[in-house]
Design a protein around this motif. Structure first.
Motif, PDB file in Angstrom:
ATOM      1  N   PRO A 192     -17.266  26.631 -13.784  1.00 33.77           N
ATOM      2  CA  PRO A 192     -17.707  26.536 -15.182  1.00 33.77           C
ATOM      3  C   PRO A 192     -17.743  25.086 -15.656  1.00 33.77           C
ATOM      4  O   PRO A 192     -16.951  24.244 -15.209  1.00 33.77           O
ATOM      5  CB  PRO A 192     -16.647  27.349 -15.947  1.00 33.77           C
ATOM      6  N   LEU A 193     -18.655  24.798 -16.563  1.00 34.03           N
ATOM      7  CA  LEU A 193     -18.780  23.438 -17.081  1.00 34.03           C
ATOM      8  C   LEU A 193     -17.489  22.961 -17.728  1.00 34.03           C
ATOM      9  O   LEU A 193     -17.078  21.806 -17.567  1.00 34.03           O
ATOM     10  CB  LEU A 193     -19.919  23.379 -18.109  1.00 34.03           C
ATOM     11  N   GLN A 194     -16.839  23.851 -18.462  1.00 35.48           N
ATOM     12  CA  GLN A 194     -15.644  23.458 -19.195  1.00 35.48           C
ATOM     13  C   GLN A 194     -14.521  23.035 -18.257  1.00 35.48           C
ATOM     14  O   GLN A 194     -13.650  22.248 -18.641  1.00 35.48           O
ATOM     15  CB  GLN A 194     -15.200  24.606 -20.099  1.00 35.48           C
ATOM     16  N   TRP A 195     -14.518  23.539 -17.026  1.00 35.63           N
ATOM     17  CA  TRP A 195     -13.472  23.183 -16.065  1.00 35.63           C
ATOM     18  C   TRP A 195     -13.491  21.688 -15.778  1.00 35.63           C
ATOM     19  O   TRP A 195     -12.431  21.057 -15.630  1.00 35.63           O
ATOM     20  CB  TRP A 195     -13.663  23.970 -14.774  1.00 35.63           C
ATOM     21  N   PHE A 196     -14.660  21.081 -15.695  1.00 33.72           N
ATOM     22  CA  PHE A 196     -14.762  19.657 -15.388  1.00 33.72           C
ATOM     23  C   PHE A 196     -14.269  18.791 -16.545  1.00 33.72           C
ATOM     24  O   PHE A 196     -13.939  17.625 -16.346  1.00 33.72           O
ATOM     25  CB  PHE A 196     -16.207  19.290 -15.053  1.00 33.72           C
ATOM     26  N   ILE A 197     -14.237  19.334 -17.764  1.00 35.50           N
ATOM     27  CA  ILE A 197     -13.722  18.585 -18.901  1.00 35.50           C
ATOM     28  C   ILE A 197     -12.209  18.692 -18.991  1.00 35.50           C
ATOM     29  O   ILE A 197     -11.525  17.754 -19.417  1.00 35.50           O
ATOM     30  CB  ILE A 197     -14.376  19.086 -20.202  1.00 35.50           C
ATOM     31  N   GLU A 198     -11.645  19.813 -18.542  1.00 36.12           N
ATOM     32  CA  GLU A 198     -10.223  20.081 -18.736  1.00 36.12           C
ATOM     33  C   GLU A 198      -9.375  19.814 -17.510  1.00 36.12           C
ATOM     34  O   GLU A 198      -8.149  19.825 -17.610  1.00 36.12           O
ATOM     35  CB  GLU A 198     -10.033  21.547 -19.166  1.00 36.12           C
ATOM     36  N   ASN A 199      -9.964  19.583 -16.333  1.00 41.85           N
ATOM     37  CA  ASN A 199      -9.189  19.442 -15.106  1.00 41.85           C
ATOM     38  C   ASN A 199      -9.581  18.171 -14.362  1.00 41.85           C
ATOM     39  O   ASN A 199     -10.747  17.751 -14.391  1.00 41.85           O
ATOM     40  CB  ASN A 199      -9.415  20.651 -14.173  1.00 41.85           C
ATOM     41  N   PRO A 200      -8.619  17.554 -13.652  1.00 37.83           N
ATOM     42  CA  PRO A 200      -8.942  16.380 -12.837  1.00 37.83           C
ATOM     43  C   PRO A 200      -9.625  16.793 -11.527  1.00 37.83           C
ATOM     44  O   PRO A 200      -9.350  17.860 -10.976  1.00 37.83           O
ATOM     45  CB  PRO A 200      -7.570  15.745 -12.571  1.00 37.83           C
ATOM     46  N   PHE A 201     -10.506  15.928 -11.050  1.00 40.49           N
ATOM     47  CA  PHE A 201     -11.186  16.160  -9.781  1.00 40.49           C
ATOM     48  C   PHE A 201     -11.614  14.809  -9.221  1.00 40.49           C
ATOM     49  O   PHE A 201     -11.611  13.795  -9.927  1.00 40.49           O
ATOM     50  CB  PHE A 201     -12.400  17.085  -9.955  1.00 40.49           C
ATOM     51  N   GLU A 202     -11.971  14.779  -7.953  1.00 36.02           N
ATOM     52  CA  GLU A 202     -12.396  13.535  -7.298  1.00 36.02           C
ATOM     53  C   GLU A 202     -13.914  13.453  -7.298  1.00 36.02           C
ATOM     54  O   GLU A 202     -14.594  14.413  -6.946  1.00 36.02           O
ATOM     55  CB  GLU A 202     -11.883  13.472  -5.857  1.00 36.02           C
ATOM     56  N   ASN A 203     -14.430  12.279  -7.681  1.00 26.17           N
ATOM     57  CA  ASN A 203     -15.857  11.991  -7.613  1.00 26.17           C
ATOM     58  C   ASN A 203     -16.033  10.748  -6.753  1.00 26.17           C
ATOM     59  O   ASN A 203     -15.697   9.643  -7.170  1.00 26.17           O
ATOM     60  CB  ASN A 203     -16.431  11.779  -9.017  1.00 26.17           C
TER      61      ASN A 203
END
Length: 374
Positions: free
Chosen positions: A240-251
């Motif tokens: 979900p789009l909202q997951w990328f706003i609320e959780n850390p991830f590697e880019n």
């Protein structure tokens, strides 16, 4: 052409309807001719201008329908009130005109997206700017289309008396129903707002390399509610789009597609590090996958069994870096095995182990009596 004189005629309503129908055909023909002439003029003016050319291409049919319905609107406005079926025909014409205008607006928005996609191909070597623009365009286009469709539907409902009454009753009975609707719509609105945040702040873009929930993959598609991440083994991870706003991830490609890769090797203390470094540099410089930025070898760790060598290299993207790491790892292991086989990792057992009646220094304990001679 004014049709008000129809009301002054002493003709029957159906005869007036026939005259209105003939007038409608004339108006439609004139509208089509004007539309064709306008399109030809715009094409001549917009030559070698991609945005205007695509807008004409995408909006041709929608604008043609708008011209026809607008001509019919003019005829129905001047028609006599006693004409049969005047009210339902007028409402249908109004609804179709609103829908055609919404279609034209959506077509224009899609033409902008198509032009930006054509002018910014993602298959270039340095596609960071192109991916940034395409991500913004994709998200904003979906948002604009959603708003246009919502406004069009709202205007259509306003033209229908029954729909206006239904809307008033909904407003009067908001209360608990409004609260329930708000709670139910929270995920949808959250994803919509998250999509706008991603479009402007851009923590992710199309074709970005991400590590999401421990999976390595590329951003394949960004919709209005979720992101499709193509995993390296062809699986698809739907987030979900909202997951990328609320959780850390590697880019791995947030600022640049270039990346550093490491190869770790455990070798024996006896291995000649300068020889390994020279072979590593030779292999790296001969590889077409290396981007000629970083090529460094360091001894980064050691324990009681051997030492760790870190071979640091750079490549233009993560996929190329992975292939280069595998290439260097395979070549260095083959080089060590062929030239310094004794330097491969190994265990060192204690060959001179003390006997059952000797201590670690090889001396017999003083309290152990010698056995008598036979």
């Amino acid at each position: 052409m004014d049709l008000d004189y129809f009301s002054d005629m002493h003709e029957g309503p159906w005869r007036a309807a026939a005259v209105v129908g003939v007038s409608a055909l004339i108006f439609v023909a004139v509208a089509l001719l004007l539309h064709r002439a306008g399109i030809m003029l715009l094409r001549r003016i917009a030559r070698n201008r991609p945005y205007t050319t695509n807008a004409i291409k995408y909006g041709y049919r929608a604008s043609q329908l708008c011209m026809v319905l607008f001509a019919l609107r003019l005829v129905l406005t001047g028609a006599p009130e006693n004409m049969p079926l005047l009210l339902p025909i007028s409402r249908i014409n109004s609804v179709l005109l609103i829908l055609s205008l919404s279609w034209l607006a959506i077509a224009c928005v899609n033409s902008i997206k198509s032009t930006i996609t054509t002018l910014n191909p993602v298959d270039a070597a340095d596609n960071l700017r192109a991916r940034r623009l395409l991500t913004q365009t994709a998200v904003l286009t979906r948002s604009a289309n959603f708003i246009i469709g919502l406004l069009g539907l709202g205007f259509v409902l306003l033209t229908l008396p029954g729909a206006r009454q239904f809307g008033a009753s909904l407003l009067a009975s908001a209360g608990v129903a409004g609260l329930v609707a708000g709670i139910a719509a929270r995920p949808v609105l959250g994803n919509f707002i998250a999509g706008l945040q991603i479009a402007f702040s851009q923590p992710i873009r199309l074709d970005d390399v991400l590590i999401v929930k421990g999976e390595w993959g590329r951003v394949e598609r960004i919709t209005g509610t979720y992101v499709v991440v193509r995993i390296w083994d062809e699986r698809r991870l739907i987030v979900p789009l909202q997951w990328f706003i609320e959780n850390p991830f590697e880019n791995w490609t947030h600022t640049s597609s270039s990346i550093l890769g490491t190869v770790f090797l455990w070798l024996d203390f006896s291995v000649p590090v300068p020889a390994i470094r020279a072979e590593f540099e030779r292999i790296t410089h001969a590889s077409s996958r290396w981007d000629k930025r970083v090529c460094v070898l360091h001894v980064t760790d050691a324990d009681d069994r051997g030492m760790q060598l870190r071979l640091l290299i750079s490549a233009q993207d993560s996929g190329t870096a992975f292939d280069l790491r595998c290439e260097i790892r395979e070549a260095i292991i083959a080089f060590v095995a062929a030239n310094y086989p004794d330097s491969l990792p190994r265990l060192r057992p204690v060959l001179d182990a003390p006997g059952p009646q000797e201590d670690s220094l090889g001396k017999r304990p003083t309290h152990v009596a010698d056995s008598p001679a036979p």
